[in-house]
Design an enzyme around this catalytic site. Structure first.
Site, short mmCIF file in Angstrom:
data_model
loop_
_atom_site.label_atom_id
_atom_site.label_comp_id
_atom_site.label_asym_id
_atom_site.label_seq_id
_atom_site.Cartn_x
_atom_site.Cartn_y
_atom_site.Cartn_z
N ALA A 131 0.82 -1.21 0.00
CA ALA A 131 0.00 0.00 0.00
C ALA A 131 0.86 1.26 0.00
CB ALA A 131 -0.91 0.01 1.22
N PHE A 182 1.39 5.56 0.85
CA PHE A 182 1.07 6.38 2.02
C PHE A 182 -0.18 7.23 1.81
CE2 PHE A 182 3.39 9.58 -0.48
CZ PHE A 182 2.64 10.72 -0.26
N LYS A 211 1.11 -5.31 3.32
CA LYS A 211 2.09 -4.40 3.92
C LYS A 211 1.56 -2.98 3.87
CE LYS A 211 5.64 -2.14 2.31
NZ LYS A 211 5.56 -0.89 3.13
N GLU A 254 4.80 2.50 5.67
CA GLU A 254 5.49 2.85 6.91
C GLU A 254 5.29 4.33 7.26
OE1 GLU A 254 8.38 3.56 3.53
OE2 GLU A 254 6.83 2.10 4.07
N SER A 312 4.76 4.59 -6.65
CA SER A 312 5.49 5.31 -7.69
C SER A 312 5.87 4.40 -8.84
CB SER A 312 6.76 5.94 -7.10
OG SER A 312 7.70 4.93 -6.77
N CYS A 337 -2.86 10.36 -7.13
CA CYS A 337 -2.47 9.93 -8.47
C CYS A 337 -3.39 10.51 -9.52
CB CYS A 337 -2.44 8.41 -8.57
SG CYS A 337 -4.09 7.65 -8.47
N GLU A 370 6.72 13.38 -12.20
CA GLU A 370 5.72 13.43 -11.14
C GLU A 370 6.32 14.10 -9.91
OE1 GLU A 370 2.47 10.39 -9.23
OE2 GLU A 370 4.52 9.64 -9.43
#
Length: 488
Positions: free
Chosen positions: A148, A150, A174, A177, A227, A282, A384
């Site tokens: 996943a 952030f 996951k 973090e 990304s 996004c 980006e």
């Protein structure tokens, strides 16, 4: 507020680690430490994978009715804990609370759509001839891994977990973090609804955890949002170990403004698209491509409206623009602004040192920024950035703007603002992007339509998220040919 050392959730148990490295997590609005998140040790990642493998042996045979009942219970729990979940996103991801609430709403809608999996799982059967039948059967694929980002902890949870388990798979997930709190609460919900142990397992961390998942022969599929550079690694790593992959990657979205655009409508959509969630979507509109006849008016209106955007703490109700995720993100925004000026662009609105409330002085803020006179060869028009930094570009006409749009390495989303049916039809037919819109600032698909891009915005299986696409990704199909001779 400090949440202490967070735990993993493996095989139905909360797991803490004495031998793990922990990363500090900060509230981007204030810079204050709010928790520590583990980098799950490799042996514990393997334990989570093994738990999912063992659970799959029975979960795949649980009736569709019972599996979907868990999804209905999940949906109800999301509704009941809506505000708590939204606040968790506003704390560690620092998405403005109104956007955080909207994200939880969307996760609920996605889960509701996933409750219709029985309809989307139906196969096909037909008579080949008088003696032979043909049939297609959908089955679960096994243990899946999910990674996943952030910026959308609730949305991406909705894309992956309800569909994965609803289709009969088990999952090792996951969390990011940088924004781990939402998934801690989701695992509490799975405990409350008594989901069988091992069906959903939560790990945390960085590159070593991802590598352990990619290298595991037990995991049969990987789902990822993030990304483009990391997405390529996940797609390539999955291919090397025989996994299918669903990789939703980066974006550089364009809003084309035609000469007949409704300017009030455009500006309203522009503000939400460019500055909602601090530009960390996004689907954010990071380029405004205006035709030359209206370029000056578009520029003037963009500057005026952007100056009115209120900046501050993500949990303040009267604020619109919260912080970006980290100081690294601030530095990245500044780097591209400085580089654009060196390359010949102009700074129409400078957001590098915004005025902030005292409590947010140590937060990670970039104000609304407009870089004008940008040309297609500039890095700011290509890369980006992921922040509230917008490039304003001038084109002779819609055809020229559309050509620029289609030449981007990315292909996630874009829109045209026009009252012309001819322009709208041309854009919908010719725009080379996964999600497009007319007079819509954020053309993100509704939960029952596929979500995903093209080109460098989508890798792997090319199967997108949500709805029927999600069922296609999380199942495998068998073609069966059946004949019975009857008694001799």
């Amino acid at each position: 507020m400090h949440f202490g050392k967070l735990k993993d959730y493996i095989n139905g148990q909360w797991v803490s680690h004495t031998d793990a490295e922990y990363l500090k997590v900060y509230n981007p609005s204030t810079g204050e430490e709010i928790c520590e998140v583990p980098i799950t040790p490799t042996n514990q990642v393997e334990a989570a994978i093994s738990a999912a493998e063992e659970a799959f042996k029975t979960w795949k045979n649980v009736s569709m009715e019972k599996r979907v009942k868990y999804l209905f219970d999940l949906r109800d729990a999301l509704v009941q804990r809506h505000e708590e979940l939204a606040q968790s996103i506003a704390i560690d991801q620092a998405k403005h609370i109104s956007d955080a609430r909207a994200e939880v709403n969307r996760a609920i809608q996605i889960t509701e759509t996933a409750c219709g999996i029985p309809l989307m799982m139906t196969g096909n059967k037909f008579a080949i001839n008088e003696d032979v039948d043909g049939e297609v059967i959908r089955e679960s694929i096994g243990v899946v891994g999910a990674l996943a980002p952030f910026n959308f902890p609730a949305l991406v949870f909705g894309w992956f977990i309800p569909y994965a388990i609803g289709c009969g798979n088990t999952i090792v997930y996951k969390a990011s973090e940088q924004s781990p709190l939402f998934m801690q609460k989701i695992m509490e919900i799975f405990e409350e609804i008594k989901l069988p142990k091992g069906v959903v397992n939560l790990v945390n961390g960085t590159k070593p955890v991802v590598e352990a998942m990619l290298n595991s022969p037990i995991i049969k599929a990987m789902a990822f949002v993030g990304s483009t550079p990391v997405g390529r690694i996940v797609a390539e790593g999955s291919a090397q170990t025989g996994k299918r992959s669903q990789v939703l990657a980066g974006a550089k979205n364009t809003l084309i403004v035609a000469e007949d655009a409704n300017m009030d409508g455009f500006i309203q959509n522009y503000i939400n698209s460019a500055y909602g969630a601090a530009g960390q979507r996004c689907m954010a509109g990071s380029i405004v491509a205006a035709v030359e006849d209206v370029y000056d008016e578009v520029k003037e209106r963009m500057i005026k409206a952007s100056k009115e955007v209120k900046i501050g703490d993500a949990r303040d109700e009267d604020v619109f623009l919260g912080p970006v995720i980290s100081q690294k993100s601030v530095d990245r925004c500044h780097y591209y602004i400085d580089l654009a000026l060196k390359e010949g662009a102009n700074l129409a609105l400078d957001g590098r040192n915004p005025t902030l409330p005292e409590k947010n002085k140590n937060g990670y803020f970039v104000g609304p920024t407009i870089v004008s006179e940008v040309t297609p060869d500039m890095k700011i028009a290509v890369d980006e950035i992921f922040g509230p930094v917008v490039s304003l570009m001038k084109f002779k006409n819609v055809d020229e703007a559309l050509e620029f749009f289609n030449n981007s390495d990315f292909g996630n989303g874009g829109s045209i603002f026009t009252e012309s049916g001819l322009y709208a039809h041309k854009f919908l037919r010719e725009a080379n992007s996964g999600m497009i819109g007319v007079n819509v600032g954020v053309p993100a698909s509704m939960p029952y339509l596929p979500f995903g891009g093209t080109r460098s915005s989508l890798f792997g299986s090319q199967i997108k998220a949500q709805g029927q696409d999600a069922v296609d990704f999380f199942t495998k199909r068998k073609a069966c040919t059946v004949r019975f001779y009857g008694k001799n």
